[in-house]
Design an enzyme around this catalytic site. Structure first.
Site, PDB file in Angstrom:
ATOM      1  N   ASP A 199       0.857  -1.174   0.138  1.00 34.73           N
ATOM      2  CA  ASP A 199      -0.139   0.012  -0.080  1.00 34.73           C
ATOM      3  C   ASP A 199       1.012   1.248   0.060  1.00 34.73           C
ATOM      4  O   ASP A 199       1.881   1.179  -0.081  1.00 34.73           O
ATOM      5  CB  ASP A 199      -1.026   0.049   1.034  1.00 34.73           C
ATOM      6  CG  ASP A 199      -0.235   0.080   2.546  1.00 34.73           C
ATOM      7  OD1 ASP A 199       0.906   0.169   2.638  1.00 34.73           O
ATOM      8  OD2 ASP A 199      -1.133  -0.117   3.619  1.00 34.73           O
ATOM      9  N   CYS A 245       3.355  -3.355   3.981  1.00 35.41           N
ATOM     10  CA  CYS A 245       2.398  -2.187   4.502  1.00 35.41           C
ATOM     11  C   CYS A 245       2.861  -1.504   5.744  1.00 35.41           C
ATOM     12  O   CYS A 245       4.189  -1.561   5.966  1.00 35.41           O
ATOM     13  CB  CYS A 245       0.908  -2.629   4.678  1.00 35.41           C
ATOM     14  SG  CYS A 245       0.768  -3.795   6.147  1.00 35.41           S
ATOM     15  N   THR A 288       2.629  -1.854   9.133  1.00 31.97           N
ATOM     16  CA  THR A 288       3.142  -2.628  10.108  1.00 31.97           C
ATOM     17  C   THR A 288       3.448  -4.064   9.581  1.00 31.97           C
ATOM     18  O   THR A 288       3.871  -4.875  10.171  1.00 31.97           O
ATOM     19  CB  THR A 288       1.917  -2.800  10.940  1.00 31.97           C
ATOM     20  OG1 THR A 288       0.781  -3.138  10.315  1.00 31.97           O
ATOM     21  CG2 THR A 288       1.556  -1.501  11.894  1.00 31.97           C
ATOM     22  N   HIS A 326      11.483 -24.016   8.475  1.00 31.41           N
ATOM     23  CA  HIS A 326      10.663 -24.767   9.323  1.00 31.41           C
ATOM     24  C   HIS A 326       9.255 -24.421   8.701  1.00 31.41           C
ATOM     25  O   HIS A 326       8.283 -25.601   8.837  1.00 31.41           O
ATOM     26  CB  HIS A 326      10.608 -24.103  10.693  1.00 31.41           C
ATOM     27  CG  HIS A 326      11.650 -24.731  11.553  1.00 31.41           C
ATOM     28  ND1 HIS A 326      11.710 -24.893  12.892  1.00 31.41           N
ATOM     29  CD2 HIS A 326      12.687 -25.463  10.857  1.00 31.41           C
ATOM     30  CE1 HIS A 326      12.943 -25.179  13.279  1.00 31.41           C
ATOM     31  NE2 HIS A 326      13.541 -25.224  12.225  1.00 31.41           N
ATOM     32  N   HIS A 380       8.846 -31.045   9.698  1.00 35.24           N
ATOM     33  CA  HIS A 380       8.295 -29.748   9.244  1.00 35.24           C
ATOM     34  C   HIS A 380       7.230 -30.038   8.022  1.00 35.24           C
ATOM     35  O   HIS A 380       6.121 -29.331   7.932  1.00 35.24           O
ATOM     36  CB  HIS A 380       9.256 -28.841   8.765  1.00 35.24           C
ATOM     37  CG  HIS A 380      10.407 -28.521   9.963  1.00 35.24           C
ATOM     38  ND1 HIS A 380       9.636 -28.056  11.566  1.00 35.24           N
ATOM     39  CD2 HIS A 380      11.588 -28.818  10.199  1.00 35.24           C
ATOM     40  CE1 HIS A 380      10.685 -28.019  12.151  1.00 35.24           C
ATOM     41  NE2 HIS A 380      12.003 -28.376  11.447  1.00 35.24           N
TER      42      HIS A 380
HETATM   43  C1  RB5 Z   1      -1.958   2.349   6.588  1.00 33.27           C
HETATM   44  O1  RB5 Z   1      -2.078   3.663   7.320  1.00 33.27           O
HETATM   45  C2  RB5 Z   1      -1.778   1.187   7.352  1.00 33.27           C
HETATM   46  O2  RB5 Z   1      -2.981   1.025   8.226  1.00 33.27           O
HETATM   47  C3  RB5 Z   1      -1.339   0.179   6.911  1.00 33.27           C
HETATM   48  O3  RB5 Z   1      -0.389   0.147   5.953  1.00 33.27           O
HETATM   49  C4  RB5 Z   1      -1.006  -1.182   7.393  1.00 33.27           C
HETATM   50  O4  RB5 Z   1      -0.045  -1.124   8.327  1.00 33.27           O
HETATM   51  C5  RB5 Z   1      -2.221  -2.067   8.003  1.00 33.27           C
HETATM   52  O5  RB5 Z   1      -2.113  -3.119   8.684  1.00 33.27           O
END
Ligand code: RB5
Length: 152
Positions: free
Chosen positions: A8, A66, A68, A99, A135
């Protein structure tokens, strides 16, 4: 090796850095977008495109990014046969391959420095699956869970 990659807006700068890193190593990279960091977009469609490419074996492995890494990893893991691994360090990346036979790497652009992220990518791509033993049995169990859950 052919790698599908997608992100994203939050993951876009790291996606670009990963893409350049892969191309520099002579790897083929299929970029499913997004194409800028400005327009706020949902991570779901981009992660889904990468998951589908891996599922159809159009590529060998996928990388999704993304902010996180959480949203993209949740998304790819909805796909049968996809084992997406959100990795925060090189050890996790090695274990994800060795694994878990992970076929998609998820990264959080807002939680990793780019040098660490690229080291994670390198560790993920270099490590083979420890096939044929306990595994493999556990991977097969994941597939059984998929079958059971998708029927419910
Ligand atoms: C975008 O602001 C953020 O929510 C997205 O990149 C991600 O971290 C969501 O899991």
């Amino acid at each position: 090796m052919k790698i599908a990659i997608g992100s994203d807006h939050a993951g876009y700068p790291l996606k670009q850095a990963v893409k350049e890193h892969l191309v520099r190593q002579g790897l083929e990279c299929v970029d499913y977008g997004t194409q800028n960091a400005v327009d706020s977009v949902s991570y779901v469609g981009y992660a889904a495109s990468v998951a589908e490419a891996v599922q159809k074996k159009a590529v060998d492995l996928g990388i999704v990014v993304c902010g996180t890494g959480l949203g993209v990893s949740m998304t790819v893991n909805k796909y049968r046969g996809i084992r997406g691994a959100l990795c925060c360090n090189e050890y996790m990346a090695r274990m994800a391959r060795q694994h878990n036979d992970a076929n998609v790497l998820a990264l959080g652009a807002r939680v990793l420095g780019s040098a660490l992220a690229l080291a994670i990518v390198d560790a993920f791509l270099a490590e083979p699956f420890e096939s044929g033993g306990r595994h493999q049995v556990r991977i097969n169990e994941i597939a059984t869970v998929e079958d059971t859950c998708f029927k419910a």
